[in-house]
Design a protein around this motif. Sequence first.
Motif, PDB file in Angstrom:
ATOM      1  N   ASN A  78       0.753  -1.159   0.049  1.00 58.08           N
ATOM      2  CA  ASN A  78      -0.111  -0.013   0.125  1.00 58.08           C
ATOM      3  C   ASN A  78       0.808   1.131  -0.034  1.00 58.08           C
ATOM      4  OD1 ASN A  78      -2.520  -1.488  -0.274  1.00 58.08           O
ATOM      5  ND2 ASN A  78      -2.479  -1.457   2.407  1.00 58.08           N
ATOM      6  N   GLU A 118       2.407   1.930  -3.583  1.00 55.83           N
ATOM      7  CA  GLU A 118       1.152   2.493  -4.365  1.00 55.83           C
ATOM      8  C   GLU A 118       1.151   3.830  -4.217  1.00 55.83           C
ATOM      9  OE1 GLU A 118      -2.630   0.741  -5.220  1.00 55.83           O
ATOM     10  OE2 GLU A 118      -1.663  -1.199  -4.595  1.00 55.83           O
ATOM     11  N   SER A 162      -5.347   9.425  -8.257  1.00 50.59           N
ATOM     12  CA  SER A 162      -6.282   8.224  -8.387  1.00 50.59           C
ATOM     13  C   SER A 162      -5.448   7.195  -7.533  1.00 50.59           C
ATOM     14  CB  SER A 162      -6.708   7.934  -9.479  1.00 50.59           C
ATOM     15  OG  SER A 162      -7.537   6.760  -9.526  1.00 50.59           O
ATOM     16  N   GLU A 163      -4.363   6.846  -7.713  1.00 49.40           N
ATOM     17  CA  GLU A 163      -3.641   5.833  -7.580  1.00 49.40           C
ATOM     18  C   GLU A 163      -3.365   6.056  -6.064  1.00 49.40           C
ATOM     19  OE1 GLU A 163       0.605   3.593  -8.462  1.00 49.40           O
ATOM     20  OE2 GLU A 163      -0.128   4.861 -10.032  1.00 49.40           O
ATOM     21  N   ASP A 167      -6.447   5.131  -4.141  1.00 52.57           N
ATOM     22  CA  ASP A 167      -6.631   3.913  -3.918  1.00 52.57           C
ATOM     23  C   ASP A 167      -5.960   3.018  -2.987  1.00 52.57           C
ATOM     24  OD1 ASP A 167      -8.633   4.099  -5.902  1.00 52.57           O
ATOM     25  OD2 ASP A 167      -7.050   3.161  -7.577  1.00 52.57           O
ATOM     26  N   ALA A 195      -7.489   3.971   0.614  1.00 60.74           N
ATOM     27  CA  ALA A 195      -8.606   3.364   0.664  1.00 60.74           C
ATOM     28  C   ALA A 195      -8.301   1.885   1.154  1.00 60.74           C
ATOM     29  CB  ALA A 195      -9.542   3.413  -0.513  1.00 60.74           C
ATOM     30  N   LYS A 196      -7.399   1.269   0.488  1.00 58.58           N
ATOM     31  CA  LYS A 196      -7.089   0.040   0.831  1.00 58.58           C
ATOM     32  C   LYS A 196      -6.457  -0.209   2.329  1.00 58.58           C
ATOM     33  CE  LYS A 196      -5.654  -1.515  -3.788  1.00 58.58           C
ATOM     34  NZ  LYS A 196      -4.394  -2.204  -4.662  1.00 58.58           N
TER      35      LYS A 196
END
Length: 64
Positions: free
Chosen positions: A9, A12, A37-38, A41, A44-45
Amino acid sequence: MSFTEKAKNKVEQVAGAARERIGDMTDNERMRGDGASEQGDARAKQAGQNMKDAGSKIKDAFNK
């Protein structure tokens, strides 16, 4: 949450930040948006994993 999931995570999130900054420097709106956006994401993970961990801790507290 395992260490590898946390590391993935974070990677990313950092990659998204880099992509967003490159988009800023080159005035590339698509790259900037993809980077943002990445990052979103990945966050959020991470939040989902944190909620999962908290649920497990609560469950364990009631089972004792």
